[in-house]
Design a protein around this motif. Structure first.
Motif, short mmCIF file in Angstrom:
data_model
loop_
_atom_site.label_atom_id
_atom_site.label_comp_id
_atom_site.label_asym_id
_atom_site.label_seq_id
_atom_site.Cartn_x
_atom_site.Cartn_y
_atom_site.Cartn_z
N SER A 193 0.83 -1.21 0.00
CA SER A 193 0.00 0.00 0.00
C SER A 193 0.87 1.26 0.00
CB SER A 193 -1.03 -0.01 1.14
OG SER A 193 -0.35 -0.11 2.34
N THR A 194 2.05 1.20 0.64
CA THR A 194 2.94 2.37 0.59
C THR A 194 3.37 2.63 -0.86
OG1 THR A 194 3.85 1.56 2.66
CG2 THR A 194 5.04 3.37 1.61
N TRP A 195 3.73 1.56 -1.55
CA TRP A 195 4.18 1.71 -2.94
C TRP A 195 3.06 2.29 -3.81
CZ3 TRP A 195 2.25 -1.36 -7.11
CH2 TRP A 195 2.86 -1.10 -8.33
N LYS A 196 1.82 1.78 -3.59
CA LYS A 196 0.70 2.28 -4.41
C LYS A 196 0.49 3.77 -4.20
CE LYS A 196 -2.49 -0.48 -3.10
NZ LYS A 196 -3.73 -1.09 -2.78
N THR A 197 0.53 4.20 -2.92
CA THR A 197 0.34 5.63 -2.65
C THR A 197 1.49 6.42 -3.25
OG1 THR A 197 -0.39 4.82 -0.51
CG2 THR A 197 -0.27 7.21 -0.76
N THR A 198 2.71 5.89 -3.12
CA THR A 198 3.87 6.62 -3.65
C THR A 198 3.74 6.84 -5.15
OG1 THR A 198 5.19 5.48 -1.99
CG2 THR A 198 6.40 6.64 -3.69
N ILE A 199 3.40 5.79 -5.89
CA ILE A 199 3.37 6.01 -7.35
C ILE A 199 2.16 6.83 -7.79
CG2 ILE A 199 4.79 4.01 -7.99
CD1 ILE A 199 2.18 2.67 -8.95
#
Ligand code: PFF
Length: 456
Positions: free
Chosen positions: A427-433
């Protein structure tokens, strides 16, 4: 729906070496040192590391994932839908932009790789260790001889094309497995030597002490562009490599390894080159010739300098070759998948176009030397426009596209069921991109535009 005749990487190590080979190239040694020199050292290095972590890594995961899910080249990938292809996709132009960037970069990358071949010949002829020769001027003489540069670039294109035409396992993987580890070993050895030079402490201070007053006005966009360039992002090369990955490969861990190792190698390159620059009291901001002016001087004073000089430039050449292979492969897969060409015909087409572009930048120090924008010649202008402006645009488009892909497909690639951390990281990666990457890039663009307006 998916092309079934795609090769895959035989081993994880083979992919890893090929991806590192693509990331680690002239960008780490030649480009990193010269842009760091121009942009004032430590503070620029800090910005670069920030961009690798905040943008490079999440985008590398996105590119590999896009390739692995769609099993296509960058243009095909942007037409992808879970249930088929959408040939009219609005995203297609991003793929076209990435291919254009690949061609332009390959054009001048080939020329600089040709310089490296010239330096191998000079090293073998003993020009670095001959007390009467002045090795720091070899590069100036070469830059004014356009036709010699075209010839050398041609030789490099033949080498690259002959490896790419053999395909993914036969050519790229076998080649990378042998040379990458050897090169890392030589770089580490030379770094240790550089640390004992008289200019070492000044160089370390220059590289690692962030003096923000020394930052140039374009430092942020340059650091962003370089972070993308050095990880081979925004060209479609990592999409192509992702498309060759076996299903069981866990993308985030591969990406962390590739990004981490590439950054360490860049910093090593800085620690290798700047002590020499400071020891010989050279100008750290002297531009694209920096590496070629400083390294040969080192070998004159080195025990076994002749052999170390030859080994260094041979290895540098292999780094240039493995990166050129990745750029080439990205373009070749486009012609195979989208234009339905055979691998040999696709390789020939890419070679011909690259030759023409290389000739343009090879002549930038001679025939076209009056075409300039301020201080910069054709080679530098192409480098700046593509790397600082085109790559970030493709990157923003790519992460937004990946953000809209099916949740389930991404989760399958990202989440390792055995590890709870990877669920949280997903979920961190999704928000980041989705938010962070586009916002940072747009902010850097706005900042740069404002600076340009005030400067003119
Ligand atoms: N990352 C390479 C370098 O640092 O030299 C350059 C590069 C290679 C860019 C392959 C793009 C690419 F597809």
């Amino acid at each position: 729906m998916q092309p079934s005749n795609r090769g895959t990487f035989k081993s994880r190590f083979g992919f890893y070496m090929a991806a590192i080979g693509s990331a680690f190239g002239l960008g780490n040694l030649w480009r990193f040192s010269y842009v760091t020199g121009i942009n004032g050292g430590g503070a620029f290095v800090l910005l670069y590391i920030f961009f690798v972590g905040a943008i490079g890594l999440p985008v590398l995961i996105s590119e590999l994932m896009l390739g692995k899910i769609t099993r296509r080249n960058i243009i095909g990938a942007f037409k992808w839908k879970p249930w088929g292809q959408n040939p009219k996709s609005r995203w297609r132009w991003l793929g076209v932009l990435a291919l254009l960037a690949s061609f332009v970069v390959l054009g001048y990358y080939t020329v600089v790789s040709g310089w490296v071949i010239h330096f191998i010949v000079q090293a073998v002829m003993g020009q670095f260790t001959n007390p009467d020769a002045m090795p720091e001027y070899i590069i100036d003489r070469l830059m004014s001889r356009g036709y010699l540069q075209i010839l050398l670039a041609g030789v490099h294109i033949i080498f690259t094309a002959s490896i790419v035409s053999r395909g993914i396992q036969e050519g790229i993987e076998r080649f990378s497995r042998v040379f990458m580890p050897l090169f890392m070993l030589i770089v580490v050895g030379l770094v240790v030597h550089s640390l004992f030079l008289p200019g070492a402490s000044e160089a370390l201070r220059f590289l690692f002490y962030p003096d923000f007053s020394k930052l140039s006005a374009s430092a942020a966009i340059e650091a962003l562009g370089h972070a993308l360039f050095t990880l081979s992002l925004g060209f479609g090369a990592m999409v192509a490599y992702g498309s060759y990955l076996k299903p069981e490969v866990h993308i985030p861990s591969e990406a962390v390894l590739v990004a981490g190792l590439d950054t360490i190698l860049s910093l090593c390159a800085g620690v290798l080159i700047f002590p020499i620059v400071f020891t010989m009291h050279a100008d750290s901001g002297s531009g694209p010739a920096l590496l070629f002016k400083s390294m040969p001087v080192l070998f004159r004073h080195l025990p076994l300098g002749y052999w170390v000089g030859v080994a260094f430039f041979v290895c540098l050449y292999f780094a240039a070759l493995s990166a050129s292979i990745a750029l080439f492969e990205g373009l070749v897969t486009y012609f195979i998948d989208e234009q339905k060409m055979k691998r040999t015909a696709a390789t020939l087409t890419v070679s011909t176009i690259t030759c023409i572009l290389a000739a343009g930048s090879a002549l930038s120090g001679s025939l076209f030397k009056n075409i300039r924008l301020g201080e910069r010649g054709i080679l530098e202008i192409m480098d700046q426009v593509i790397i600082n402006w085109t790559l970030p645009v493709v990157t923003v488009g790519l992460v937004l596209f990946v953000s809209r892909m099916r949740e389930k497909d991404k989760e399958d690639q990202f989440v390792d069921q055995k590890s709870l951390v990877s669920v949280r990281m997903f979920s961190t990666w999704k928000t980041t991109i989705k938010y962070l990457v586009p916002s940072i890039i747009i902010l850097v663009f706005i900042f740069q535009l404002i600076v340009n307006i005030f400067r003119s």
